[in-house]
Design an enzyme around this catalytic site. Structure first.
Site, PDB file in Angstrom:
ATOM      1  N   HIS A 126       0.814  -1.224   0.000  1.00  0.00           N
ATOM      2  CA  HIS A 126       0.000   0.000   0.000  1.00  0.00           C
ATOM      3  C   HIS A 126       0.848   1.275   0.000  1.00  0.00           C
ATOM      4  O   HIS A 126       0.312   2.364  -0.221  1.00  0.00           O
ATOM      5  CB  HIS A 126      -0.925   0.041   1.222  1.00  0.00           C
ATOM      6  CG  HIS A 126      -1.954  -1.042   1.245  1.00  0.00           C
ATOM      7  ND1 HIS A 126      -2.825  -1.256   0.197  1.00  0.00           N
ATOM      8  CD2 HIS A 126      -2.245  -1.996   2.174  1.00  0.00           C
ATOM      9  CE1 HIS A 126      -3.618  -2.289   0.488  1.00  0.00           C
ATOM     10  NE2 HIS A 126      -3.276  -2.758   1.677  1.00  0.00           N
ATOM     11  N   ASP A 163      -2.909 -10.791  -2.363  1.00  0.00           N
ATOM     12  CA  ASP A 163      -3.439 -10.256  -1.096  1.00  0.00           C
ATOM     13  C   ASP A 163      -4.909  -9.864  -1.294  1.00  0.00           C
ATOM     14  O   ASP A 163      -5.318  -9.500  -2.396  1.00  0.00           O
ATOM     15  CB  ASP A 163      -2.607  -9.026  -0.712  1.00  0.00           C
ATOM     16  CG  ASP A 163      -2.871  -8.515   0.693  1.00  0.00           C
ATOM     17  OD1 ASP A 163      -2.073  -8.814   1.581  1.00  0.00           O
ATOM     18  OD2 ASP A 163      -3.881  -7.797   0.881  1.00  0.00           O
ATOM     19  N   HIS A 165      -6.328  -7.295  -0.389  1.00  0.00           N
ATOM     20  CA  HIS A 165      -6.403  -5.862  -0.691  1.00  0.00           C
ATOM     21  C   HIS A 165      -5.650  -5.560  -1.984  1.00  0.00           C
ATOM     22  O   HIS A 165      -4.628  -6.185  -2.263  1.00  0.00           O
ATOM     23  CB  HIS A 165      -5.787  -5.043   0.453  1.00  0.00           C
ATOM     24  CG  HIS A 165      -6.414  -5.293   1.787  1.00  0.00           C
ATOM     25  ND1 HIS A 165      -5.849  -6.135   2.726  1.00  0.00           N
ATOM     26  CD2 HIS A 165      -7.570  -4.847   2.317  1.00  0.00           C
ATOM     27  CE1 HIS A 165      -6.638  -6.175   3.797  1.00  0.00           C
ATOM     28  NE2 HIS A 165      -7.693  -5.411   3.566  1.00  0.00           N
ATOM     29  N   ASP A 246      -4.489 -12.773   3.486  1.00  0.00           N
ATOM     30  CA  ASP A 246      -5.714 -12.283   4.121  1.00  0.00           C
ATOM     31  C   ASP A 246      -6.964 -12.533   3.266  1.00  0.00           C
ATOM     32  O   ASP A 246      -8.061 -12.129   3.656  1.00  0.00           O
ATOM     33  CB  ASP A 246      -5.590 -10.809   4.516  1.00  0.00           C
ATOM     34  CG  ASP A 246      -4.896  -9.952   3.477  1.00  0.00           C
ATOM     35  OD1 ASP A 246      -4.661 -10.441   2.354  1.00  0.00           O
ATOM     36  OD2 ASP A 246      -4.572  -8.790   3.792  1.00  0.00           O
TER      37      ASP A 246
HETATM   38 ZN   LIG Z   1      -4.002  -7.165   2.773  1.00  0.00          ZN
END
Ligand SMILES: [Zn+2]
Length: 309
Positions: A126, A163, A165, A246
């Site tokens: 991120h 992931d 995200h 995740d």
């Molecule tokens: Zn993540």
């Protein structure tokens, strides 16, 4: 050839605030599972501290210098609301995360090992050119990709990201750079909000968003229909993976329903792609994974596959 594990006890430092999901126990869970006897043949190396200038491959001087100056002597400094923080041990931890990723790239490209897993925290995908975000300070994989180009002369590097995200930072860093392909499966809608299929960069960005509740079947479709063909067209000389776990069905931060077997499958497919396109050269770097059991089971499946390479 062998699989390399990059690790270091400092990855159990960087103590986050009470109740924060990105916590030292994550690293302890990974270390515990990789201490089991079936992982005895891993080549293990301690993560080194990166030269700070390597972070400038992808982050601005203004950002790197401000982050260095923000290091607290005690307590926390918050960088992104309550999500992303520094405490006195954090600086060494994040520089060893960058250092470990670079070491892994070096060892794989020098032909000393076939592939490598970097067990580090906090995650990195991120972190943008000029912004800490979503638990991430330095974008480890992006720095690793640039290192492969600058120090080893590679023309084309691919980053695959499974992931839960979207790796907004990685996408932002390479959005107008045709020498790096970024391909991601992730839940949408979910933090950070980027990652729509229409975000294509200069033809080098391949987003395959999944819907809440999706599981292994949809993951397979996304890889087989979109991501693996994109890799075959691009023909990377190295594949780097944002290995976040995740998307596991037990994870509290996402609503996907992957199992450890699904992570074994995606690992195997990325290894096959690396065999076809990049002499088997594959570096995977831990990103998310916030249920300790789900994380341990998934890392076990992932690294177990890498060792079959
Ligand atoms: Zn993540």
């Amino acid at each position: 050839m062998a699989t390399l594990l990059l690790h270091h006890s400092v990855f159990a430092n960087h103590k986050t605030s009470a109740g924060h999901p990105e916590r030292p126990d994550r690293y302890r869970a990974v270390q515990a599972v990789l201490g089991q006897s079936q992982f005895d043949t891993l080549v293990r190396e301690q993560a080194k501290v990166a030269d700070l200038d390597t972070t400038r491959y992808v982050h601005t001087n203004r950002y790197v210098d401000a982050l260095e100056a923000a290091r607290p002597d005690e307590g926390y400094v918050y960088l992104d609301g309550g999500d992303t923080m520094m405490e006195p041990s954090t600086w060494e931890v994040v520089l060893r995360g960058v250092g470990a990723t670079i070491q892994a790239v070096d060892k794989v490209l020098d032909g000393e090992v076939q592939n490598a897993f970097v067990a580090c925290r906090p995650p990195g995908h991120h972190a943008e050119t000029e912004r800490a975000m979503g638990f991430c300070l330095f974008n480890n994989i992006s720095i690793g990709a640039r290192h492969a180009q600058k120090k080893h002369g590679l023309m084309r590097v691919a980053i695959a990201d499974f992931d839960v995200h979207h790796g907004n930072g990685t996408q932002e860093i390479f959005y107008s750079d045709p020498s790096v392909l970024y391909a991601s499966t992730h839940q949408m809608p979910l933090f950070p909000g980027t990652g729509a299929a229409r975000e294509t960069g200069v033809g080098n960005i391949f987003n395959a968003p999944l819907a809440p509740g999706d599981g292994g079947a949809e993951l397979r479709d996304a890889f087989e229909d979109r991501i693996l063909p994109a890799l075959n067209t691009f023909k990377p000389e190295l594949i780097i993976v944002s290995a976040g776990f995740d998307a596991h069905e037990r994870d509290p931060l996402g609503s996907l329903r992957m199992t450890a077997d699904d992570f074994a499958w995606v690992t195997r497919e990325l290894m096959k792609s690396a065999e076809t396109n990049s002499q088997g050269r594959l570096v995977t770097v831990l990103e998310g994974g916030y249920d300790l059991q789900g994380l341990a089971d998934s890392v076990s499946a992932h690294v177990g596959e890498l060792m079959k390479g």
